[in-house]
Design a protein around this motif. Sequence first.
Motif, PDB file in Angstrom:
ATOM      1  N   GLU A   2       0.827  -1.200   0.000  1.00 23.75           N
ATOM      2  CA  GLU A   2       0.000   0.000   0.000  1.00 23.75           C
ATOM      3  C   GLU A   2       0.861   1.248   0.000  1.00 23.75           C
ATOM      4  OE1 GLU A   2      -3.954   1.855   2.001  1.00 23.75           O
ATOM      5  OE2 GLU A   2      -2.287   1.220   3.236  1.00 23.75           O
ATOM      6  N   TRP A   3       0.371   2.270  -0.682  1.00 24.38           N
ATOM      7  CA  TRP A   3       1.087   3.543  -0.724  1.00 24.38           C
ATOM      8  C   TRP A   3       1.105   4.190   0.668  1.00 24.38           C
ATOM      9  CZ3 TRP A   3      -0.100   8.630   0.390  1.00 24.38           C
ATOM     10  CH2 TRP A   3       0.804   9.591  -0.072  1.00 24.38           C
ATOM     11  N   LYS A   4       2.189   4.817   1.037  1.00 24.50           N
ATOM     12  CA  LYS A   4       2.307   5.600   2.278  1.00 24.50           C
ATOM     13  C   LYS A   4       3.073   6.872   1.954  1.00 24.50           C
ATOM     14  CE  LYS A   4       1.461   2.459   5.819  1.00 24.50           C
ATOM     15  NZ  LYS A   4       0.709   2.605   7.033  1.00 24.50           N
ATOM     16  N   PRO A   5       2.826   7.941   2.658  1.00 23.35           N
ATOM     17  CA  PRO A   5       3.683   9.115   2.423  1.00 23.35           C
ATOM     18  C   PRO A   5       5.110   8.815   2.869  1.00 23.35           C
ATOM     19  CG  PRO A   5       2.185   9.505   4.277  1.00 23.35           C
ATOM     20  CD  PRO A   5       1.786   8.195   3.678  1.00 23.35           C
ATOM     21  N   ARG A  15       1.175  17.551   1.323  1.00 26.85           N
ATOM     22  CA  ARG A  15       1.252  17.723  -0.130  1.00 26.85           C
ATOM     23  C   ARG A  15       1.390  16.364  -0.821  1.00 26.85           C
ATOM     24  NH1 ARG A  15       0.042  19.779  -3.524  1.00 26.85           N
ATOM     25  NH2 ARG A  15       1.862  19.942  -4.850  1.00 26.85           N
ATOM     26  N   GLN A  16       2.116  15.470  -0.191  1.00 28.70           N
ATOM     27  CA  GLN A  16       2.238  14.122  -0.761  1.00 28.70           C
ATOM     28  C   GLN A  16       0.878  13.440  -0.844  1.00 28.70           C
ATOM     29  OE1 GLN A  16       5.391  11.542   0.741  1.00 28.70           O
ATOM     30  NE2 GLN A  16       6.452  13.309   1.597  1.00 28.70           N
ATOM     31  N   ARG A  50      -4.168  13.763  12.135  1.00 29.12           N
ATOM     32  CA  ARG A  50      -5.407  14.095  11.442  1.00 29.12           C
ATOM     33  C   ARG A  50      -5.267  15.434  10.718  1.00 29.12           C
ATOM     34  NH1 ARG A  50     -11.475  15.101  13.922  1.00 29.12           N
ATOM     35  NH2 ARG A  50     -12.201  16.171  12.027  1.00 29.12           N
ATOM     36  N   GLY A  51      -4.563  16.379  11.344  1.00 29.91           N
ATOM     37  CA  GLY A  51      -4.390  17.702  10.734  1.00 29.91           C
ATOM     38  C   GLY A  51      -3.732  17.633   9.355  1.00 29.91           C
ATOM     39  N   THR A  52      -2.848  16.659   9.177  1.00 32.82           N
ATOM     40  CA  THR A  52      -2.164  16.496   7.883  1.00 32.82           C
ATOM     41  C   THR A  52      -3.164  16.124   6.792  1.00 32.82           C
ATOM     42  OG1 THR A  52      -0.242  15.724   9.123  1.00 32.82           O
ATOM     43  CG2 THR A  52      -0.244  15.287   6.769  1.00 32.82           C
ATOM     44  N   VAL A  53      -4.016  15.160   7.088  1.00 31.93           N
ATOM     45  CA  VAL A  53      -5.034  14.761   6.107  1.00 31.93           C
ATOM     46  C   VAL A  53      -5.977  15.929   5.859  1.00 31.93           C
ATOM     47  CG1 VAL A  53      -6.968  13.216   5.673  1.00 31.93           C
ATOM     48  CG2 VAL A  53      -4.889  12.333   6.741  1.00 31.93           C
ATOM     49  N   SER A  54      -6.310  16.626   6.932  1.00 34.31           N
ATOM     50  CA  SER A  54      -7.203  17.768   6.839  1.00 34.31           C
ATOM     51  C   SER A  54      -6.643  18.807   5.855  1.00 34.31           C
ATOM     52  CB  SER A  54      -7.330  18.366   8.244  1.00 34.31           C
ATOM     53  OG  SER A  54      -8.442  19.172   8.334  1.00 34.31           O
ATOM     54  N   GLU A  58      -8.182  19.973   2.284  1.00 39.71           N
ATOM     55  CA  GLU A  58      -8.459  21.397   2.082  1.00 39.71           C
ATOM     56  C   GLU A  58      -7.869  21.862   0.749  1.00 39.71           C
ATOM     57  OE1 GLU A  58     -10.444  23.403   3.560  1.00 39.71           O
ATOM     58  OE2 GLU A  58      -9.852  24.911   2.054  1.00 39.71           O
ATOM     59  N   GLU A  59      -6.644  21.432   0.484  1.00 43.33           N
ATOM     60  CA  GLU A  59      -6.008  21.835  -0.765  1.00 43.33           C
ATOM     61  C   GLU A  59      -6.796  21.347  -1.983  1.00 43.33           C
ATOM     62  OE1 GLU A  59      -1.751  21.922  -1.133  1.00 43.33           O
ATOM     63  OE2 GLU A  59      -1.872  20.764  -2.993  1.00 43.33           O
TER      64      GLU A  59
END
Lengths: 477, 477
Positions: A2-5, A15-16, A50-54, A58-59
């Motif tokens: 599975e893909w992971k950052p 961004r990734q 969670r903030g990273t996904v958020s 958003e982007e």
Amino acid sequence: MEWKPDRQAKLPLYRQIAKRLEEQIVSGELPPGTPLPAERTLARRYGVNRGTVSAAYEELRASGLLQSMQGSGTWVSRYLWGVKQVPNWHAYTEGGAFLPTYPLLRRIQEASLNPDIINLAKAEPASAITPSLSVEEMSESIGSGIDLGYSHPKGNPALRERIAEHVREEYGILASPEEILVTSGAQQALYLISLCLLSPGDAIAMEGPSYAYSLPLFSSAGLRLYRLPMDQQGVAVEEIRALHQAHRIRMVFVNPTYQNPTGIVWSQSRRRRVLEICRELRIPLVEDDAYGILTLAGCRKPPAPIKALDEEGVVLYVNSLSKTMAPGLRIGWLIGPISVIDRLADAKRQMDFGTSSVSQQLAVALLERHRWRRQIDRVSHHLNRQSQTMRTALRKEMGGFMEWNSPQGSYHLWCRLHKPADEQELLDLAIREGVVFTPGGVYGAEPGWLRLTYSWESKERLEEGIRRLAKALESFC
Amino acid sequence: MEWKPDRQAKLPLYRQIAKRLEEQIVSGELPPGTPLPAERTLARRYGVNRGTVSAAYEELRASGLLQSMQGSGTWVSRYLWGVKQVPNWHAYTEGGAFLPTYPLLRRIQEASLNPDIINLAKAEPASAITPSLSVEEMSESIGSGIDLGYSHPKGNPALRERIAEHVREEYGILASPEEILVTSGAQQALYLISLCLLSPGDAIAMEGPSYAYSLPLFSSAGLRLYRLPMDQQGVAVEEIRALHQAHRIRMVFVNPTYQNPTGIVWSQSRRRRVLEICRELRIPLVEDDAYGILTLAGCRKPPAPIKALDEEGVVLYVNSLSKTMAPGLRIGWLIGPISVIDRLADAKRQMDFGTSSVSQQLAVALLERHRWRRQIDRVSHHLNRQSQTMRTALRKEMGGFMEWNSPQGSYHLWCRLHKPADEQELLDLAIREGVVFTPGGVYGAEPGWLRLTYSWESKERLEEGIRRLAKALESFC
């Protein structure tokens, strides 16, 4: 899998993730209307906050790819008319027989575009010492106007004549213009050799470490690479025999003067010996001599190139104007038997239809004897001063961290850390401190080596660069 | 299969035999001291006269490779010290993943080097109409001196800006400098696409006949080529669907304006349709527009390129300065999505480290609006005059042998013989008469087609060239 950052990558994690989702949307893997996992769920899956996904969501909302509504979650926008129809470019750019540059090198290249980052990775003559051809000088050398027609497939005849004289005078190499191919730098010469004279699966031998390891060229061509161990006299030449027996080596690549990255100068007897062995085994020897003329002012001149000893056409000799005078002209040359030159000229014609005729006309002028001598003199004094500056700075800042060689020529120092460190992490730290260098791993060296070039930056920036590197190393240790 | 001399080849039979023996000697297949067959025996084996073998042996004796003695026959010289040791270059030049140019094209290229042979194969602006940049003009456009440093991997930023303006003004194509890659002519753009975006085994579709068939590029990359049939409106676009279903076509290559070699100009509706189909099938469309601006003076302007209709980044657009202004500068450009441009720029960097920075600085000057317009005007008048000359000459000399089209633009006529003839033989005869052209087979056309270019030669030589061609055809029929 599975893909992971990638936590090592330069691109921020959010961004990734955004990029990954965008690719899936554009490729149609996530068609319009598809609901996306809750932020918390995706964060867990990727092992991020969670903030990273958020931030990623958003982007993508901002660019119109995602839609959200309080209470009903997030989904791929239903108004993406056409998105599914465009080609999945990702599938194309990730494919292809020709491999992309290694990620580590790409990072260095990117950092090099930032003028705030001090560059200890660039091996080019600083612009201060490249000769700027004035319009008068040009008009003198090319007459009243530039001929804009195609040149001969092997290269402008006047330039090949000039190169033949030049290599005889400077290196004692005897070659007729017919045995010379003008290329777009030494780089293209190596490319043509790997693609036209070798076949996928062929085994080749080269110095370890070597500049050639930084080129995916050879892997792209499907070649198997074997390392030749080195000492201060050059390659352990007898190893070629063993490699040949074990792997049917079909070609040997060497860089015997100011070897990149180690700076080693092969002894006269090793040069003779490698030629004898290759002759005996009937394997062509490719000699990359791009740095050979760059003896530091005051140092002893190196032995002549192997090509000067070659009476039977065993050696393909590669050189260029890029490291001495004019990288941007893209003028290099390859010297070898006519049948080989003709084959490579034909391939070059198919790939790019020949080298710029303007560059070639100017190169004739740059290779004019007096101009050439004056330039080499200038470069060798410049490089000598620069290397002194760097070594003084290193002694001041770095004695505790590493040791380094005392180069006789060329553009760089080869340094070994007292304690090996993760190269990727060290490079990251250094870039954050505002300095970039080349980790030895790029050249296939074992962990703990660094190549530092002293040619590009001013004295002040060189000193500051070493301070920054020391700071990165400190926070590392 | 046993080797035999090739009666179709240009090289005389005795030279072929000498060359073959030389290769066997140099490669060690025939070691020093090996006795050679009697002349009579070898002549029988090769199906040639004894004199032919005799001449071959004589040549090899002269070069010291063979020895003879009355009564004891001929053998490989025993004094060839070292011959066996040199690499068997033949085994290298005949290998390699990259295929050599087709023999028929090589013959044309060779003939083109002979100034006594009238050239109806060259598709270049005659030197009389390429602008010769004076030293004053150069100094005006590039300032006091030329920057000889490397340029940006995607190309000189000023040039990419200029190209972006240029394609907007001339073709209605909207592209940012980031979406532009400067290449070494259109040729290199096609090469990069074939190598970096496609993988061996991939299927592609292209016009039949097409310039692309003359390039071993695609075969070198291991691609499977499928032909799209054409009529006067362009390609039968619906065929793309069928090909896609049958062969999973991964890319479509087209040349919709003044198609090389047929001269066809695609209608507006075919252009729209091919874009729709590619969009729907999600296949990238490569548009080669190298001839698109070359409308003959007085003819109607063609529709805009397909790229001007492309809002979703389906099209990779290729053009260059080679056919309009300055072939020798080697400046072309490729326009496409940023991810694709970045991938190709990276590969180009590995292959040749970028395009000549001098060429790029001059190209900015050549693309200056007024100079460009003046040049296009000049070229279109020149081409119109030349095409009239050729057609008049054809009517006078060739009515009995063939028919030809009435081109609206570009460099050539596309001609069909009333009676199909062996192309190789016809080309041989023509070269013997002192004229060279391109047989349609080079482009994958069925037998009986010829491409005649009218751009290169003077009026007198064009007329004489047609007379010589008529003579060749006469002796043929």
